[in-house]
Design an enzyme around this catalytic site. Structure first.
Site: not given
Length: 366
Positions: A78, A81, A180, A193
């Site tokens: 990711c 992170c 979203n 996020h």
């Protein structure tokens, strides 16, 4: 520290390896934020443009370079992170509270430039503006609803600070903060996020709101949004939550199965206009709304879009700041797809009455 940061908040501005800006926001005392981005990154490449639809008057952004953006990587890869255990991400620190950085694959980027028209039917220009990513927490497996009120307030402060700075950029017409959540929505990164867009134009939905507000003012001499909020509070059938400074309600003509609008009682144009009592109350009400959305179907986290509507430049006296929160889920095992009527004609058909949606959202309170 920017003037928009009204509670004890530390703001640290730095840059990533390719020159993009990264900002850390921390509650309370300043935290050392001196980690260096050691990735061998090439300068960001983007070539978006905006084109005017001559049939509707709406601007469309064309950003073909975004086809190469990161898409649903495994958790161990990711990019949102913290950088830990030898793995480098978009955030060099090994931990953070809230972090904001320029999107590596922005829809809009760069300073404004003149629009060019081949003729009256083909008007276009560079996709100027700015796109940022807002990381709410370093915890990959969390969601906004898992935050405590202090962290939610820090996110609000970050949204406010970014709104002030982005709105001041040359050529920016409107600042849009949104989140979203969920693969069903089309999220490409699972880490909690949101995003912020600084548009070089007024967005189509806001333009329609502005036109309606002007018509209402001409007909009544009053603010459309003041009257709308007063009517919902007086009726009460669609009110979900109400505090001293905010009210959340399902709109009378809701487009989505479960849709809630959150308005401050004192009308302001954008996030920078909120006073301290409004800022202090917001986290509790907003977190409760998100948690009620998650309790609606008993099927884990509910996919949603959370959208701050802020007045564009020149509309500050008439349009009203408010947040619109909605889900595309209409039942535990059914999604609301935008098919022929909605996608083709922008004529929504709702499968749930707004009154039933409000009642259900009141019922799922703990």
């Amino acid at each position: 520290m920017a003037g928009t940061l009204t509670q004890p908040t530390a703001k640290t501005v730095t840059t990533l390896a390719d020159g993009r800006q990264l900002i850390y926001y921390d509650s309370g005392e300043a935290v050392p934020r001196d980690a260096v981005d050691r990735r061998p990154l090439d300068p960001p490449a983007h070539g978006s443009e905006v084109r005017l639809d001559p049939a509707t008057g709406a601007w469309v952004t064309v950003a073909a370079h975004r086809q190469a953006r990161t898409y649903q990587p495994p958790a161990e890869e990711c990019p949102l992170c913290p950088s830990r255990d030898g793995r480098h991400s978009e955030i060099p620190a090994d931990d953070y509270q809230v972090a904001v950085f320029e999107n590596r694959f922005p829809s809009l980027a760069g300073p404004p430039a003149a629009l060019e028209g081949v003729d009256g039917l083909r008007v276009s220009g560079p996709g100027a503006g700015r796109c940022e990513v807002v990381c709410f927490t370093a915890d990959h497996d969390a969601s906004f609803a898992d935050l405590d009120e202090r962290r939610a307030r820090l996110v609000l402060d970050a949204w406010t600070d970014r709104t002030a700075e982005l709105a001041a950029l040359p050529g920016v017409r409107q600042v849009y903060c949104f989140e979203n959540r969920g693969a069903e929505i089309g999220v490409t990164l699972a880490h909690p996020h949101g995003q912020i867009y600084a548009f070089p134009f007024t967005t189509p939905r806001t333009a329609r709101m502005a036109a309606r507000a002007a018509e209402h003012r001409a007909a009544t001499g009053r603010s459309l949004f003041d009257d709308l909020l007063a009517a919902e509070r007086a009726d009460g059938a669609r009110v979900v939550l109400a505090g001293e400074h905010w009210t959340a309600f399902v709109p009378f003509a809701a487009r989505w199965p479960y849709e809630v609008h959150l308005y401050p009682h004192r009308r302001v144009a954008d996030l920078t206009g909120l006073d301290e009592p409004q800022r202090a109350e917001f986290p509790r009400l907003y977190l409760e709304l998100l948690r009620r959305f998650d309790r609606l179907f008993g099927a884990g986290r509910t996919p949603y879009i959370s959208a701050w509507h802020q007045a564009p430049a020149g509309q500050e006296d008439e349009l009203a700041l408010h947040l619109e929160l909605f889900t595309i889920r209409r039942a535990a095992d059914k999604l609301k797809f935008l098919a022929g009527v909605e996608s083709g004609m922008d004529a929504f058909v709702n499968d749930v009455t707004p009154e039933d949606a409000a009642r259900r959202l009141r019922e799922v309170a703990l």
